[in-house]
Design an enzyme around this catalytic site. Structure first.
Site, PDB file in Angstrom:
ATOM      1  N   ASP A  13       0.803  -1.223   0.000  1.00 60.59           N
ATOM      2  CA  ASP A  13       0.000   0.000   0.000  1.00 60.59           C
ATOM      3  C   ASP A  13       0.836   1.273   0.000  1.00 60.59           C
ATOM      4  O   ASP A  13       0.439   2.301   0.557  1.00 60.59           O
ATOM      5  CB  ASP A  13      -0.970   0.021   1.212  1.00 60.59           C
ATOM      6  CG  ASP A  13      -1.875  -1.191   1.217  1.00 60.59           C
ATOM      7  OD1 ASP A  13      -2.249  -1.646   0.117  1.00 60.59           O
ATOM      8  OD2 ASP A  13      -2.193  -1.698   2.309  1.00 60.59           O
ATOM      9  N   LYS A  16       1.761   2.031  -5.167  1.00 59.34           N
ATOM     10  CA  LYS A  16       2.255   1.442  -6.432  1.00 59.34           C
ATOM     11  C   LYS A  16       1.296   1.735  -7.585  1.00 59.34           C
ATOM     12  O   LYS A  16       1.716   2.023  -8.701  1.00 59.34           O
ATOM     13  CB  LYS A  16       2.433  -0.084  -6.268  1.00 59.34           C
ATOM     14  CG  LYS A  16       3.459  -0.460  -5.210  1.00 59.34           C
ATOM     15  CD  LYS A  16       3.523  -1.954  -4.989  1.00 59.34           C
ATOM     16  CE  LYS A  16       2.298  -2.539  -4.336  1.00 59.34           C
ATOM     17  NZ  LYS A  16       2.042  -2.095  -2.949  1.00 59.34           N
ATOM     18  N   GLY A  40      -4.651  -4.308  -3.765  1.00 59.95           N
ATOM     19  CA  GLY A  40      -5.642  -3.272  -4.073  1.00 59.95           C
ATOM     20  C   GLY A  40      -4.857  -2.043  -4.476  1.00 59.95           C
ATOM     21  O   GLY A  40      -4.205  -1.428  -3.634  1.00 59.95           O
ATOM     22  N   HIS A  41      -4.857  -1.732  -5.750  1.00 66.08           N
ATOM     23  CA  HIS A  41      -4.068  -0.612  -6.264  1.00 66.08           C
ATOM     24  C   HIS A  41      -5.023   0.504  -6.695  1.00 66.08           C
ATOM     25  O   HIS A  41      -5.875   0.299  -7.559  1.00 66.08           O
ATOM     26  CB  HIS A  41      -3.180  -1.070  -7.424  1.00 66.08           C
ATOM     27  CG  HIS A  41      -2.141  -2.068  -7.000  1.00 66.08           C
ATOM     28  ND1 HIS A  41      -1.213  -2.611  -7.850  1.00 66.08           N
ATOM     29  CD2 HIS A  41      -1.879  -2.601  -5.777  1.00 66.08           C
ATOM     30  CE1 HIS A  41      -0.434  -3.441  -7.181  1.00 66.08           C
ATOM     31  NE2 HIS A  41      -0.823  -3.461  -5.922  1.00 66.08           N
ATOM     32  N   GLN A 225       1.818  -6.177  -3.222  1.00 61.20           N
ATOM     33  CA  GLN A 225       2.258  -6.297  -1.824  1.00 61.20           C
ATOM     34  C   GLN A 225       3.559  -5.484  -1.622  1.00 61.20           C
ATOM     35  O   GLN A 225       3.807  -4.560  -2.364  1.00 61.20           O
ATOM     36  CB  GLN A 225       2.447  -7.766  -1.408  1.00 61.20           C
ATOM     37  CG  GLN A 225       1.157  -8.551  -1.292  1.00 61.20           C
ATOM     38  CD  GLN A 225       0.561  -8.971  -2.632  1.00 61.20           C
ATOM     39  OE1 GLN A 225       1.212  -9.623  -3.427  1.00 61.20           O
ATOM     40  NE2 GLN A 225      -0.677  -8.625  -2.881  1.00 61.20           N
TER      41      GLN A 225
HETATM   42  P1  GDP Z   1      -0.819   0.286  -3.529  1.00 56.10           P
HETATM   43  O1  GDP Z   1      -1.412  -0.968  -3.025  1.00 56.10           O
HETATM   44  O2  GDP Z   1       0.657   0.362  -3.300  1.00 56.10           O
HETATM   45  O3  GDP Z   1      -1.190   0.585  -4.956  1.00 56.10           O
HETATM   46  O4  GDP Z   1      -1.449   1.467  -2.646  1.00 56.10           O
HETATM   47  P2  GDP Z   1      -3.010   1.651  -2.276  1.00 56.10           P
HETATM   48  O5  GDP Z   1      -3.724   2.125  -3.479  1.00 56.10           O
HETATM   49  O6  GDP Z   1      -3.522   0.445  -1.593  1.00 56.10           O
HETATM   50  O7  GDP Z   1      -2.903   2.777  -1.168  1.00 56.10           O
HETATM   51  C1  GDP Z   1      -2.346   4.035  -1.432  1.00 56.10           C
HETATM   52  C2  GDP Z   1      -3.409   5.120  -1.164  1.00 56.10           C
HETATM   53  O8  GDP Z   1      -2.799   6.389  -1.108  1.00 56.10           O
HETATM   54  C3  GDP Z   1      -4.436   5.232  -2.267  1.00 56.10           C
HETATM   55  O9  GDP Z   1      -5.662   5.583  -1.695  1.00 56.10           O
HETATM   56  C4  GDP Z   1      -3.914   6.354  -3.158  1.00 56.10           C
HETATM   57  O10 GDP Z   1      -4.936   7.031  -3.857  1.00 56.10           O
HETATM   58  C5  GDP Z   1      -3.285   7.250  -2.129  1.00 56.10           C
HETATM   59  N1  GDP Z   1      -2.115   8.020  -2.575  1.00 56.10           N
HETATM   60  C6  GDP Z   1      -1.144   7.669  -3.459  1.00 56.10           C
HETATM   61  N2  GDP Z   1      -0.183   8.614  -3.504  1.00 56.10           N
HETATM   62  C7  GDP Z   1      -0.553   9.572  -2.630  1.00 56.10           C
HETATM   63  C8  GDP Z   1       0.056  10.792  -2.186  1.00 56.10           C
HETATM   64  O11 GDP Z   1       1.136  11.176  -2.585  1.00 56.10           O
HETATM   65  N3  GDP Z   1      -0.620  11.512  -1.237  1.00 56.10           N
HETATM   66  C9  GDP Z   1      -1.824  11.127  -0.726  1.00 56.10           C
HETATM   67  N4  GDP Z   1      -2.394  11.883   0.191  1.00 56.10           N
HETATM   68  N5  GDP Z   1      -2.423   9.983  -1.117  1.00 56.10           N
HETATM   69  C10 GDP Z   1      -1.783   9.209  -2.034  1.00 56.10           C
HETATM   70  P1  IMO Z   2      -0.999  -4.215  -2.226  1.00 57.99           P
HETATM   71  O1  IMO Z   2      -0.555  -4.767  -3.552  1.00 57.99           O
HETATM   72  C1  IMO Z   2      -0.971  -4.664   2.126  1.00 57.99           C
HETATM   73  C2  IMO Z   2      -1.138  -8.753   3.713  1.00 57.99           C
HETATM   74  C3  IMO Z   2      -2.394  -9.161   4.439  1.00 57.99           C
HETATM   75  C4  IMO Z   2      -1.809 -10.147   5.453  1.00 57.99           C
HETATM   76  C5  IMO Z   2      -0.718 -10.844   4.651  1.00 57.99           C
HETATM   77  C6  IMO Z   2      -1.131 -12.184   4.056  1.00 57.99           C
HETATM   78  O2  IMO Z   2      -2.285  -3.490  -2.259  1.00 57.99           O
HETATM   79  O3  IMO Z   2       0.119  -3.457  -1.580  1.00 57.99           O
HETATM   80  P2  IMO Z   2      -2.694 -12.847   1.979  1.00 57.99           P
HETATM   81  O4  IMO Z   2      -4.130 -12.552   1.706  1.00 57.99           O
HETATM   82  O5  IMO Z   2      -1.760 -12.325   0.961  1.00 57.99           O
HETATM   83  O6  IMO Z   2      -2.447 -14.294   2.287  1.00 57.99           O
HETATM   84  O7  IMO Z   2      -2.382 -12.063   3.365  1.00 57.99           O
HETATM   85  O8  IMO Z   2      -0.379  -9.948   3.591  1.00 57.99           O
HETATM   86  N1  IMO Z   2      -1.360  -8.229   2.330  1.00 57.99           N
HETATM   87  C7  IMO Z   2      -1.254  -6.928   2.007  1.00 57.99           C
HETATM   88  N2  IMO Z   2      -1.022  -5.838   2.770  1.00 57.99           N
HETATM   89  N3  IMO Z   2      -1.107  -4.539   0.773  1.00 57.99           N
HETATM   90  C8  IMO Z   2      -1.297  -5.625  -0.001  1.00 57.99           C
HETATM   91  O9  IMO Z   2      -1.304  -5.556  -1.351  1.00 57.99           O
HETATM   92  C9  IMO Z   2      -1.432  -6.884   0.608  1.00 57.99           C
HETATM   93  N4  IMO Z   2      -1.664  -8.141   0.149  1.00 57.99           N
HETATM   94  C10 IMO Z   2      -1.601  -8.937   1.207  1.00 57.99           C
HETATM   95  O10 IMO Z   2      -3.001  -8.064   5.065  1.00 57.99           O
HETATM   96  O11 IMO Z   2      -1.180  -9.441   6.486  1.00 57.99           O
HETATM   97 MG    MG Z   3      -2.963  -1.603  -1.784  1.00 54.16          MG
END
Ligand code: GDP
Ligand code: IMO
Ligand code: MG
Length: 429
Positions: A13, A16, A40-41, A225
């Site tokens: 998270d 990416k 979840g991207h 991840q």
């Molecule tokens: P990922 O799994 O690495 O793709 O990240 P996620 O999408 O799960 O979580 C990142 C969250 O931060 C999302 O809600 C993005 O919209 C948000 N985000 C990304 N870059 C920035 C930033 O520079 N500032 C803020 N405030 N939010 C951001």
């Molecule tokens: P993105 O790509 C954050 C964590 C779960 C749990 C562990 C194992 O959005 O960064 P699983 O379902 O993979 O067997 O769970 O890994 N986990 C993540 N945490 N971002 C993710 O993906 C994750 N995918 C799995 O919360 O701790």
């Molecule tokens: Mg994510």
């Protein structure tokens, strides 16, 4: 040579999805190489939010081809729903924009059930998985009983394989007090969805990606991840079930390491973790809550609260080592505005000894106390700044401190979730 790996350097998270969407404007191909719908991207474009679990984050650029490589565990219902939602929103008009490898492992409904049942049975010892069946699906791949994407298009093979798999799985279901699963019903369910997914079938995505790199096309490899969730090098057993580090990009897409030009470590300006497991710089206090509120730190897949804490440079140094990170994209620095004193963890104290190295066993990690350096904060709102030169001096010092400590350049700084909230220090390609 124009392959760039985008990898999460913390516990996932990091942002990416946003980075890959922004980088895709300059890329011909984006390849997802591991993980599944546990990812979840999030992409925010013109204020509209798109959350992707399986389709690569380049999909909002119609000229960028998206590839789901052999290392991915594919939930066919999720990917189909994602495709449908994208099309309804006016994207993915041409099916050749998305290619799914015949070698992907298919996540079966019984993988998800088993994941949830095991977590329930583990009680307080649970990992806190996403419940998407990731672990059981990768287990089947390793034990050579997985159903591959290609199998969905050969009814006879599929039936035999499901029957073989269910013989064993049904014993496990009995153990967990669940109802037995029927072979015929399972095959029937898969059959309907596989017809709908056939247009996206690409037998050999390794060939496609290698030829693209060979003809000087620009290829991004999108990790899911984060490094500390890696099956071998993460905080085991509190990890996911795939290799999440950069080396996995080659394995999961079928190209050699020589094809990689750089590895960009996507790094949040603080740290979050979702699920169980050690987290030395966690702040279970008002500061943690502030980061969660301002950074909207809630899971994109499960909606769970993310645990929040200070930036951990010990863990990052380790991530740089195991991934071979050459450049950093520093995300969400806007979230730190208004914090007077910003702490960064530079060392740990492990069992009374000060160390700069991340402990590799869970026992040592659980006994690690962070040692902090305090840096001055800033009060300005960064979210509308559109040039590096506009950043407050203390913010620039924070970025310089990270670069000097890690000895890796910060190429990009992100000051908000939108595409244009991206400040470049160095060009991508
Ligand atoms: P990922 O799994 O690495 O793709 O990240 P996620 O999408 O799960 O979580 C990142 C969250 O931060 C999302 O809600 C993005 O919209 C948000 N985000 C990304 N870059 C920035 C930033 O520079 N500032 C803020 N405030 N939010 C951001
Ligand atoms: P993105 O790509 C954050 C964590 C779960 C749990 C562990 C194992 O959005 O960064 P699983 O379902 O993979 O067997 O769970 O890994 N986990 C993540 N945490 N971002 C993710 O993906 C994750 N995918 C799995 O919360 O701790
Ligand atoms: Mg994510």
């Amino acid at each position: 040579m124009s392959g760039i790996i985008v990898v999460g350097s913390q516990w996932g998270d990091e942002g990416k999805g946003k980075v890959v969407d922004v980088f895709s404007a300059q890329s011909d191909l984006v390849v997802r190489y591991q993980g599944g719908a546990n990812a979840g991207h999030t992409l925010i474009v013109d204020g509209k939010k798109t959350v992707l679990h399986l389709v690569p984050s380049g999909v909002l650029h119609p000229n960028t081809t998206c590839v789901i490589g052999p290392g991915v565990v594919l939930d066919i219902e999720t990917v189909y729903n994602e495709i449908k939602a994208l099309q309804e929103a006016g994207h993915l008009k041409d099916s050749s924009q998305l290619m799914i490898s015949d070698l992907c492992t298919v996540i079966m409904p019984y993988h998800r059930q088993l994941d949830v049942a095991r977590e329930k049975a583990a009680g307080l010892d649970k990992i806190g998985t996403t419940g998407k069946g990731i672990g059981p699906a990768y287990e089947d791949r390793a034990s050579r009983r997985a159903i591959l994407f290609a199998d969905l298009f050969h009814k006879g093979t599929l039936e035999k394989k499901v029957e073989k798999s269910l013989k064993e799985k049904n014993l496990l279901f009995e153990m967990y007090g669940l109802e037995k699963v029927d072979v015929g019903e399972t095959v029937q369910q898969l059959h309907k969805l596989s017809e709908l997914l056939e247009p996206y079938r690409c037998k050999d995505t390794s060939l496609l990606v290698s030829e693209a790199i060979g003809s000087d096309k620009k290829v991004l490899f999108e990790g899911a991840q984060g490094s500390l969730l890696d099956l071998l090098h993460g905080t085991y057993p509190f990890v996911t079930s795939s290799s999440t580090i950069a080396g996995s990009a080659c394995i999961g897409s079928g190209v050699g390491p020589g094809q990689i030009q750089k590895v960009v470590g996507i790094t949040k300006a603080y740290t979050t973790r979702v699920g169980a497991g050690p987290f030395p710089t966690e702040q279970s206090n008002d500061l943690g809550q502030k980061l969660r509120d301002v950074g909207k730190e809630y899971g994109a897949t499960t909606g769970r609260e993310r645990r929040c804490g200070w930036l951990d440079l010990v863990a990052l140094k380790y991530a740089i080592r195991v991934n071979g990170i050459t450049n950093i994209a520093l995300m969400k620095i806007d979230v730190l505005s208004g914090i007077e004193d910003i702490k960064v963890c530079t060392h740990y104290e492990v069992n009374g000894n000060k160390t700069e190295h991340f402990p590799i066993t869970i026992d040592d990690l659980e006994n690690s106390k962070p040692i902090y350096e305090t840096l001055p904060g800033w009060t300005e709102d960064l979210s509308s700044m559109d040039d590096i030169s506009a950043l407050p001096d203390t913010c620039r010092s924070y970025i310089r401190y990270i670069e000097d400590f890690l000895k890796v350049p910060v190429d990009v700084v992100s000051v908000g979730p939108g595409r244009n909230q991206t400040l470049w220090f160095n060009p991508l390609f």
